[in-house]
Write a protein that holds these residues in place. Structure first.
Motif, short mmCIF file in Angstrom:
data_model
loop_
_atom_site.label_atom_id
_atom_site.label_comp_id
_atom_site.label_asym_id
_atom_site.label_seq_id
_atom_site.Cartn_x
_atom_site.Cartn_y
_atom_site.Cartn_z
N PRO A 187 4.05 10.39 -7.59
CA PRO A 187 4.60 9.09 -7.18
C PRO A 187 5.28 8.43 -8.37
CG PRO A 187 2.27 9.25 -6.56
CD PRO A 187 2.59 10.46 -7.39
N THR B 73 8.60 12.40 4.17
CA THR B 73 7.45 12.19 5.07
C THR B 73 6.88 10.78 4.88
OG1 THR B 73 6.23 13.52 3.46
CG2 THR B 73 6.67 14.52 5.60
N GLY B 74 6.95 10.25 3.63
CA GLY B 74 6.47 8.88 3.41
C GLY B 74 7.26 7.89 4.25
N LEU C 229 6.44 8.34 7.96
CA LEU C 229 5.12 7.79 8.30
C LEU C 229 5.15 6.27 8.29
CD1 LEU C 229 2.91 10.32 6.30
CD2 LEU C 229 2.90 10.04 8.78
N ARG C 230 5.85 5.68 7.30
CA ARG C 230 5.93 4.20 7.27
C ARG C 230 6.64 3.68 8.52
NH1 ARG C 230 5.81 5.15 1.75
NH2 ARG C 230 8.01 5.71 1.65
N MET D 254 -2.99 5.76 4.59
CA MET D 254 -1.88 5.52 3.66
C MET D 254 -2.14 4.31 2.78
SD MET D 254 1.42 6.24 6.05
CE MET D 254 2.66 6.03 4.78
N GLU E 140 -4.58 7.66 0.24
CA GLU E 140 -5.03 9.04 0.50
C GLU E 140 -3.98 9.79 1.31
OE1 GLU E 140 -8.82 8.47 2.40
OE2 GLU E 140 -9.59 7.40 0.65
N VAL F 63 -2.48 11.81 4.48
CA VAL F 63 -2.57 11.95 5.93
C VAL F 63 -2.85 13.43 6.21
CG1 VAL F 63 -1.15 11.75 8.02
CG2 VAL F 63 -0.99 10.02 6.24
N GLY G 23 8.41 14.56 -0.65
CA GLY G 23 7.05 14.15 -0.28
C GLY G 23 6.36 15.18 0.62
N ARG H 47 2.80 18.61 0.39
CA ARG H 47 1.95 17.92 -0.57
C ARG H 47 0.62 18.61 -0.75
NH1 ARG H 47 4.17 12.60 -0.33
NH2 ARG H 47 3.17 11.10 -1.69
N GLN I 13 0.16 22.85 3.51
CA GLN I 13 1.47 22.41 4.04
C GLN I 13 2.58 23.36 3.61
OE1 GLN I 13 2.27 18.25 3.11
NE2 GLN I 13 0.27 17.60 3.85
N ARG J 61 5.30 -2.17 -0.38
CA ARG J 61 4.49 -1.18 0.34
C ARG J 61 3.00 -1.52 0.25
NH1 ARG J 61 6.60 4.66 -1.57
NH2 ARG J 61 4.35 4.98 -1.46
N ARG K 282 -3.42 7.55 -5.21
CA ARG K 282 -2.24 8.40 -5.00
C ARG K 282 -2.08 9.38 -6.16
NH1 ARG K 282 1.78 3.65 -4.26
NH2 ARG K 282 3.43 5.18 -4.53
N1 LIG Z 1 3.21 15.48 3.06
C1 LIG Z 1 2.29 14.51 3.19
N2 LIG Z 1 1.00 14.84 3.46
C2 LIG Z 1 0.06 13.90 3.60
N3 LIG Z 1 0.29 12.59 3.48
C3 LIG Z 1 1.57 12.21 3.21
C4 LIG Z 1 2.63 13.14 3.06
N4 LIG Z 1 3.78 12.47 2.79
C5 LIG Z 1 3.45 11.17 2.76
N5 LIG Z 1 2.13 11.00 3.03
C6 LIG Z 1 1.41 9.71 3.08
O1 LIG Z 1 2.33 8.66 2.79
C7 LIG Z 1 2.00 8.01 1.55
C8 LIG Z 1 3.29 7.60 0.83
O2 LIG Z 1 4.06 8.75 0.54
P1 LIG Z 1 5.44 8.65 -0.31
O3 LIG Z 1 6.32 7.64 0.28
O4 LIG Z 1 5.95 10.03 -0.48
O5 LIG Z 1 4.95 8.01 -1.67
P2 LIG Z 1 4.71 8.32 -3.18
O6 LIG Z 1 5.28 9.65 -3.53
O7 LIG Z 1 5.42 7.20 -3.87
O8 LIG Z 1 3.23 8.22 -3.34
C9 LIG Z 1 1.10 9.00 0.83
O9 LIG Z 1 0.25 8.38 -0.10
C10 LIG Z 1 0.33 9.61 2.02
O10 LIG Z 1 -0.67 8.74 2.49
#
Ligand SMILES: Nc1ncnc2c1ncn2[C@@H]1O[C@H](COP(=O)(O)OP(=O)(O)O)[C@@H](O)[C@H]1O
Length: 193
Positions: A9, A31-32, A35-36, A53, A57, A59, A85, A88, A92, A139, A150
């Motif tokens: 991050p 993916t972040g 998911l948001r 999130m 932690e 997902v 992202g 991870r 995956q 966020r 994270r």
């Molecule tokens: N590939 C992934 N697997 C599991 N959780 C994910 C994944 N991508 C994103 N997330 C969830 O979304 C959150 C934010 O991700 P992201 O925007 O990539 O933020 P950053 O890299 O700044 O931590 C993660 O902390 C996690 O909870």
């Protein structure tokens, strides 16, 4: 071109992905961000992901693998995409390999942005301050406690993904501490574009 950007991050994945999108017409699959958006829209996936999130932690693999499988099947991804992202976890990465093989797709590169952990917290604090100054919402996971989680998740679950691709001879490493333009150039050099 089909790429993966790896890095902790605050490493600058989003910034570099944006530049690759502008220059090469690729689709950015974050993916972040997805998911948001799901959390904001209150979809079933969003409801499951929200608290996980916010704590910083990860997902579940099943959820994110499902999201990416659906997204990669969309017609706009045929030209190419940048995964930001994802993957991870090693699970995956394995699921992605199976998905790409099934679609007859091949990765062109896996780029890792290497950054000293000590500077990441400062970078994210700066991003939060800038967003707040612009009146943008911050966020839910950009606070000290979630950020620590994270970084822990990155170290424990995501850092091994680099080893996974390195063992396949696919990993290219870039110094993410360099100025933004230099990072962009180093990525371009690796990709031969
Ligand atoms: N590939 C992934 N697997 C599991 N959780 C994910 C994944 N991508 C994103 N997330 C969830 O979304 C959150 C934010 O991700 P992201 O925007 O990539 O933020 P950053 O890299 O700044 O931590 C993660 O902390 C996690 O909870």
């Amino acid at each position: 071109m089909k790429l993966i950007l790896l890095g902790p991050p605050g490493a600058g994945k989003g910034t570099q992905a944006q530049r690759l999108v502008e220059r090469h017409g690729l689709v950015q699959l974050s993916t972040g961000d997805m998911l948001r958006a799901a959390v904001k829209a209150g979809t079933p996936i969003g409801l499951k992901a929200k608290d996980v999130m916010a704590r910083g932690e990860l997902v579940s693999d099943a959820i994110v693998v499902g999201i990416i499988a659906d997204r990669i099947a969309e017609p706009d991804c045929a030209k190419g995409f940048i995964l930001d992202g994802f993957p991870r976890t090693v699970a995956q990465a394995e699921a992605l390999d199976a998905m790409l093989a099934e679609k007859g797709m091949k990765l062109d590169g896996v780029i890792e942005l290497k950054v000293d952990e000590g500077i990441l917290v400062g970078r994210i604090e700066k991003r939060v301050a800038e967003m707040t100054a612009r009146g943008e919402p911050v966020r839910a996971d950009d606070n000290a406690e979630a950020l620590k989680k994270r970084l822990d998740a990155y170290r424990e679950q995501t850092a091994p993904v680099s080893g996974y691709y390195a063992s396949k001879g696919a990993l290219k490493t870039v110094d993410g501490m360099a100025p933004i333009d230099d990072v962009t150039k180093a990525i371009a050099a690796h990709l031969g574009v």
